[in-house]
Design a protein around this motif. Structure first.
Motif, PDB file in Angstrom:
ATOM      1  N   UNK A 145       4.928 -28.457 -63.540  1.00 47.99           N
ATOM      2  CA  UNK A 145       4.246 -29.648 -62.780  1.00 47.99           C
ATOM      3  C   UNK A 145       5.586 -30.734 -62.634  1.00 47.99           C
ATOM      4  N   UNK A 146       6.206 -31.029 -63.725  1.00 48.69           N
ATOM      5  CA  UNK A 146       7.117 -32.144 -63.941  1.00 48.69           C
ATOM      6  C   UNK A 146       8.283 -31.766 -62.735  1.00 48.69           C
TER       7      UNK A 146
ATOM      8  N   UNK B 208       9.031 -34.180 -59.809  1.00 47.18           N
ATOM      9  CA  UNK B 208      10.478 -34.864 -59.672  1.00 47.18           C
ATOM     10  C   UNK B 208      11.305 -34.438 -58.418  1.00 47.18           C
ATOM     11  N   UNK B 209      11.346 -32.980 -58.281  1.00 51.00           N
ATOM     12  CA  UNK B 209      12.049 -32.628 -56.963  1.00 51.00           C
ATOM     13  C   UNK B 209      11.276 -32.967 -55.799  1.00 51.00           C
TER      14      UNK B 209
ATOM     15  N   UNK C 282       5.437 -35.156 -74.260  1.00 53.11           N
ATOM     16  CA  UNK C 282       6.521 -34.421 -73.391  1.00 53.11           C
ATOM     17  C   UNK C 282       6.233 -34.762 -71.993  1.00 53.11           C
ATOM     18  N   UNK C 283       5.107 -34.608 -71.410  1.00 53.91           N
ATOM     19  CA  UNK C 283       4.887 -34.888 -70.097  1.00 53.91           C
ATOM     20  C   UNK C 283       5.373 -36.426 -69.807  1.00 53.91           C
TER      21      UNK C 283
ATOM     22  N   UNK D 217       9.126 -39.598 -66.612  1.00 49.02           N
ATOM     23  CA  UNK D 217      10.103 -40.822 -66.570  1.00 49.02           C
ATOM     24  C   UNK D 217      11.502 -40.855 -65.579  1.00 49.02           C
ATOM     25  N   UNK D 218      12.180 -39.886 -65.752  1.00 51.08           N
ATOM     26  CA  UNK D 218      13.213 -39.963 -64.787  1.00 51.08           C
ATOM     27  C   UNK D 218      13.132 -40.272 -63.022  1.00 51.08           C
ATOM     28  N   UNK D 219      11.993 -39.436 -62.831  1.00 49.07           N
ATOM     29  CA  UNK D 219      11.709 -39.874 -61.466  1.00 49.07           C
ATOM     30  C   UNK D 219      11.210 -41.088 -61.161  1.00 49.07           C
TER      31      UNK D 219
END
Length: 304
Positions: A129-130, A134-135, A191-192, A197-199
């Motif tokens: 999912x993450x 993010x992509x 963790x999710x 966070x980076x995106x």
């Protein structure tokens, strides 16, 4: 409001999808009502609260995917991120809580589902999912998906399935299958939040507009074809570009979208963390009380 007055009823409300949403709600009420009474009479009736929870989830998804918020999401990035938060962070856990376990067991009772069991490993669902989220927010990917409508629908569908798979481990609706412990679930939710966070940081702290859809009028016109049937070239003549509807600059709108996404994510994950912690705390204290009572009983027997 926010420019919706410039569009007609069909463009704002997407009647076909509205009717489909109403159909899904009616189908759910049938499954938890007459169908349950006929095929699963031993199951307890579904509470009014759970029914309202499902109806709310269905309405939110409709608004975010094909309703007024979807149209606004093609005009302002802040609304787009609101829609993403509603669709993938809020609606899936609501549906998992609203649909009773016997329906999930019936839906996945076929033996071929066992071939895909490896996809439900917590680490796989966490990364899947993450990674997709993010992509998707890499500018070139985002602009491509938003302007290619078959890819758009497919990507959103797969991401929705990935969101349900991810949330399944937080709120597993089938009691008979193994659950993650409360401590592991809390770590999973945390963790999710870290992986998301980076995106959000890329969007919030960028010094320039990242997405051509909200910055390039021609790309915007192409993307608006997802919401408006027929030729959308008139939008250039009538409005010039998405900036016509926005009181913020493109960069400010982009940063606001990242902040909105992060805030909704933090609140949602915080509420779920608190819920799981309360369950864990209550269970531990009940167990301590049972252990203490057993010790007292044992001491009383020994003294006799």
């Amino acid at each position: 409001m926010f420019g919706l007055q410039y569009f007609n009823f069909q463009e704002v409300w997407s009647p076909m999808f509205l009717f489909a949403t109403i159909g899904i709600i009616i189908g759910y009420l049938y499954l938890v009502g007459p169908w349950r009474e006929k095929h699963f009479p031993q199951e307890a009736p579904v509470s009014l609260g759970r029914k309202l929870l499902f109806i709310t989830a269905a309405v939110l998804y409709y608004l975010a995917y094909e309703g007024p918020l979807a149209l606004l999401g093609h005009i302002m990035f802040s609304f787009h991120m609101t829609n993403m938060a509603l669709s993938y962070l809020i609606v899936p856990p609501m549906v998992l809580a609203a649909v009773p376990g016997f329906i999930w067991k019936k839906a996945f009772s076929a033996s071929f589902w066992g071939k895909f069991k490896f996809l439900m490993h917590p680490i796989v669902t966490l990364i899947l999912f993450n990674m997709m989220f993010s992509v998707y927010h890499i500018p070139v990917v985002h602009d491509y998906v938003m302007t290619n409508f078959a890819i758009h629908r497919l990507y959103y569908l797969v991401m929705l399935v990935a969101a349900f798979m991810m949330w399944w481990h937080v709120n597993t609706p089938i009691k008979e299958i193994p659950h993650m412990s409360h401590v592991k679930r809390m770590a999973y939710i945390f963790a999710n939040g870290v992986l998301l966070t980076p995106a959000c940081a890329l969007i919030i702290f960028s010094n320039e507009p990242l997405y051509a859809i909200y910055n390039d009028p021609q790309v915007w016109v192409n993307a608006m074809g997802f919401c408006i049937p027929g030729d959308t070239s008139y939008l250039l003549t009538q409005f010039g570009g998405p900036q016509f509807f926005n009181t913020f600059t493109t960069l400010e709108d982009q940063q606001a979208g990242g902040i909105v996404m992060k805030l909704i994510q933090e609140v949602t994950y915080g509420v779920l963390l608190a819920f799981v912690f309360r369950e864990w705390f209550t269970r531990e204290h009940k167990q301590e009380a049972v252990d203490e009572q057993l010790m007292r009983d044992a001491m009383a027997i020994k003294q006799k």
